[in-house]
Design an enzyme around this catalytic site. Structure first.
Site, mmCIF file in Angstrom:
data_model
loop_
_atom_site.group_PDB
_atom_site.id
_atom_site.type_symbol
_atom_site.label_atom_id
_atom_site.label_comp_id
_atom_site.label_asym_id
_atom_site.label_seq_id
_atom_site.Cartn_x
_atom_site.Cartn_y
_atom_site.Cartn_z
ATOM 1 N N SER A 117 0.826 -1.214 0.000
ATOM 2 C CA SER A 117 0.000 0.000 0.000
ATOM 3 C C SER A 117 0.852 1.252 0.000
ATOM 4 O O SER A 117 0.348 2.342 -0.278
ATOM 5 C CB SER A 117 -0.849 0.053 1.271
ATOM 6 O OG SER A 117 -1.582 -1.105 1.446
ATOM 7 N N HIS A 138 -1.315 -2.699 -7.024
ATOM 8 C CA HIS A 138 -1.967 -2.366 -5.759
ATOM 9 C C HIS A 138 -3.483 -2.407 -5.898
ATOM 10 O O HIS A 138 -4.096 -1.500 -6.474
ATOM 11 C CB HIS A 138 -1.490 -0.974 -5.294
ATOM 12 C CG HIS A 138 -2.097 -0.557 -3.993
ATOM 13 N ND1 HIS A 138 -2.412 0.751 -3.707
ATOM 14 C CD2 HIS A 138 -2.466 -1.272 -2.905
ATOM 15 C CE1 HIS A 138 -2.936 0.813 -2.498
ATOM 16 N NE2 HIS A 138 -2.981 -0.400 -1.993
ATOM 17 N N GLU A 150 -3.773 0.406 -8.723
ATOM 18 C CA GLU A 150 -2.612 1.251 -9.016
ATOM 19 C C GLU A 150 -1.473 0.348 -9.506
ATOM 20 O O GLU A 150 -1.059 -0.570 -8.796
ATOM 21 C CB GLU A 150 -2.172 2.028 -7.763
ATOM 22 C CG GLU A 150 -3.154 3.116 -7.364
ATOM 23 C CD GLU A 150 -2.750 3.873 -6.098
ATOM 24 O OE1 GLU A 150 -3.015 5.088 -6.021
ATOM 25 O OE2 GLU A 150 -2.184 3.256 -5.166
ATOM 26 N N ASN A 188 -3.416 6.099 -1.120
ATOM 27 C CA ASN A 188 -3.100 5.995 0.307
ATOM 28 C C ASN A 188 -2.497 7.266 0.876
ATOM 29 O O ASN A 188 -2.622 7.540 2.063
ATOM 30 C CB ASN A 188 -2.222 4.780 0.584
ATOM 31 C CG ASN A 188 -3.087 3.584 0.909
ATOM 32 O OD1 ASN A 188 -4.007 3.686 1.716
ATOM 33 N ND2 ASN A 188 -2.841 2.473 0.252
HETATM 34 N N1 LIG Z 1 -6.057 -4.525 4.085
HETATM 35 C C1 LIG Z 1 -6.214 -3.637 3.117
HETATM 36 O O1 LIG Z 1 -7.238 -2.923 3.051
HETATM 37 C C2 LIG Z 1 -5.164 -3.492 2.051
HETATM 38 C C3 LIG Z 1 -5.497 -2.823 0.860
HETATM 39 C C4 LIG Z 1 -4.553 -2.728 -0.166
HETATM 40 C C5 LIG Z 1 -3.277 -3.242 0.039
HETATM 41 N N2 LIG Z 1 -2.958 -3.872 1.209
HETATM 42 C C6 LIG Z 1 -1.602 -4.417 1.361
HETATM 43 O O2 LIG Z 1 -1.652 -5.809 1.112
HETATM 44 C C7 LIG Z 1 -0.696 -6.477 1.943
HETATM 45 C C8 LIG Z 1 -1.415 -7.524 2.769
HETATM 46 O O3 LIG Z 1 -2.407 -6.909 3.563
HETATM 47 P P1 LIG Z 1 -3.617 -7.756 4.185
HETATM 48 O O4 LIG Z 1 -4.587 -6.762 4.723
HETATM 49 O O5 LIG Z 1 -4.082 -8.791 3.221
HETATM 50 O O6 LIG Z 1 -2.855 -8.454 5.420
HETATM 51 P P2 LIG Z 1 -3.363 -9.654 6.333
HETATM 52 O O7 LIG Z 1 -2.756 -9.437 7.658
HETATM 53 O O8 LIG Z 1 -4.831 -9.845 6.230
HETATM 54 O O9 LIG Z 1 -2.683 -10.940 5.629
HETATM 55 C C9 LIG Z 1 -1.299 -11.111 5.518
HETATM 56 C C10 LIG Z 1 -1.027 -12.593 5.288
HETATM 57 O O10 LIG Z 1 0.363 -12.768 5.019
HETATM 58 C C11 LIG Z 1 0.789 -13.965 5.638
HETATM 59 N N3 LIG Z 1 2.229 -13.880 5.813
HETATM 60 C C12 LIG Z 1 2.929 -13.101 6.668
HETATM 61 N N4 LIG Z 1 4.248 -13.285 6.481
HETATM 62 C C13 LIG Z 1 4.366 -14.187 5.480
HETATM 63 C C14 LIG Z 1 5.462 -14.798 4.826
HETATM 64 N N5 LIG Z 1 6.719 -14.474 5.163
HETATM 65 N N6 LIG Z 1 5.209 -15.677 3.826
HETATM 66 C C15 LIG Z 1 3.941 -15.967 3.481
HETATM 67 N N7 LIG Z 1 2.859 -15.441 4.060
HETATM 68 C C16 LIG Z 1 3.078 -14.558 5.055
HETATM 69 C C17 LIG Z 1 -0.001 -14.044 6.933
HETATM 70 O O11 LIG Z 1 -0.086 -15.393 7.372
HETATM 71 C C18 LIG Z 1 -1.358 -13.481 6.501
HETATM 72 O O12 LIG Z 1 -2.209 -14.508 6.057
HETATM 73 C C19 LIG Z 1 0.011 -5.398 2.753
HETATM 74 O O13 LIG Z 1 1.180 -5.025 2.080
HETATM 75 C C20 LIG Z 1 -1.008 -4.264 2.740
HETATM 76 O O14 LIG Z 1 -0.414 -3.005 2.917
HETATM 77 C C21 LIG Z 1 -3.883 -4.016 2.213
#
Ligand SMILES: NC(=O)c1ccc[n+]([C@@H]2O[C@H](COP(=O)([O-])OP(=O)(O)OC[C@H]3O[C@@H](n4cnc5c(N)ncnc54)[C@H](O)[C@@H]3O)[C@@H](O)[C@H]2O)c1
Length: 296
Positions: A117, A138, A150, A188
């Site tokens: 993000s 993104h 994005e 963001n």
């Molecule tokens: N939540 C949102 O609204 C959103 C929106 C856009 C982008 N993002 C981005 O997407 C990414 C993930 O966010 P999310 O909300 O899905 O997080 P989340 O916490 O829901 O999920 C993250 C997942 O990654 C796994 N994980 C952690 N370390 C790992 C590793 N080394 N190898 C494999 N799996 C691993 C965890 O087990 C978990 O299932 C982040 O970079 C975040 O900034 C999030």
């Protein structure tokens, strides 16, 4: 592009997997946590069924879409993927280390992408042998619904790879926008004051969570208020994104995180995914799915 790998099966990984499988791509969904993989597969099944009930997805698509998603716990299972998209925690060191291992397991012509993000695509790429084949893709939450994507061009990303990233987003029915590699990209960065001022209003007891959300929705015509949105995103993820933008702008006060965010994370109140955030979702599963909830 026929086969994609998704690394991280949390909120975003599951949503992107669903969108890709519906677009008839083969999906290998990787996570280190088998419970998360099981929950994500269940969540995808539930959401597809809801889509069918609403008449948005033809019923005959349910089984083939689910069959296209293969949950896996070994990175070597990503070796035949044309694109590997990472969606793990928002932490530069974790993503860099992970991409080193992803590249070792990927075929040389594969596209590698991060769903970050806020983090610098150029900085994540510094651990790679082929940074030209790396970019940001993104998605927004919920990834199976939100149209905007994005497409982030890092310093070394090739034009061809930017084009392939945008084509992938279009294949999923999304609207790609190519953006510069700056902290928080466009959306963001723009959203930081939205959350930040809402948290300050709450922290100074000017208004309650519910009042702020209601005002934003009724007078601003927003679909969700800032607290509902933070609960949807995940308060831990939202804090990590704010911290990352703040750090990358060398402590620019406009982007400073609020102590309330840290307090919520310390309490384990991460939003919908943990059953409690600024609102309480734990009363019943149905309430959680429909977003009905009580203020915490
Ligand atoms: N939540 C949102 O609204 C959103 C929106 C856009 C982008 N993002 C981005 O997407 C990414 C993930 O966010 P999310 O909300 O899905 O997080 P989340 O916490 O829901 O999920 C993250 C997942 O990654 C796994 N994980 C952690 N370390 C790992 C590793 N080394 N190898 C494999 N799996 C691993 C965890 O087990 C978990 O299932 C982040 O970079 C975040 O900034 C999030």
């Amino acid at each position: 592009m026929k086969h994609i790998g998704i690394v991280g099966a949390g909120t975003m990984g599951a949503g992107i997997a669903q969108a890709a499988a519906l677009a008839e791509l083969e999906v290998t969904l990787y996570d280190i946590n088998t419970t998360v993989l099981r929950q994500s597969t269940e969540k995808i099944r539930t959401e597809l069924k809801q889509g069918i009930q609403k008449g948005k997805i033809p019923p005959e698509k349910l089984d083939p879409t689910l069959e296209r998603i293969k949950p896996r716990t070994s990175l070597s299972d990503l070796s035949s993927c044309d694109l590997i998209l990472e969606a793990v925690i928002e932490d530069l060191r974790v993503k860099r280390d992970l991409f080193k291992r992803i590249e070792e397991n990927a075929k040389s012509e594969a596209l590698l992408a991060s769903n970050t993000s806020s983090l610098s695509i150029t900085a994540i790429a510094s651990s790679l042998h082929r940074p030209g084949r790396f970019l940001g893709i993104h998605f927004f939450n919920p990834a199976n619904i939100m149209k905007l994507v994005e497409v982030v061009r890092g310093r070394q990303t090739s034009d061809e790879v930017v084009g392939q990233g945008a084509a992938f987003a279009k294949k999923l029915g999304k609207t790609p926008v190519v953006v510069k590699d700056t902290p928080g990209f466009i959306v963001n960065r723009l959203a930081r004051p939205f959350y930040g001022e809402a948290l300050r209003l709450l922290g100074e007891h000017v208004a309650t969570v519910e009042q702020i959300d209601r005002i934003v929705k009724t007078s601003g015509d927003f679909a969700m208020g800032p607290f509902e949105l933070m609960d949807l995103i995940g308060i831990d993820i939202n804090l990590a994104v704010t911290q990352s933008i703040y750090d990358q702008y060398f402590g620019e006060p406009r982007f400073r995180p609020h102590p309330l965010q840290q307090e919520m994370v310390d309490a384990g109140w991460l939003g919908r995914k943990s059953g409690r955030g600024f609102y309480n979702y734990s009363e019943s599963k149905n309430q959680q799915a429909s977003g009905t909830r009580k203020p915490t």
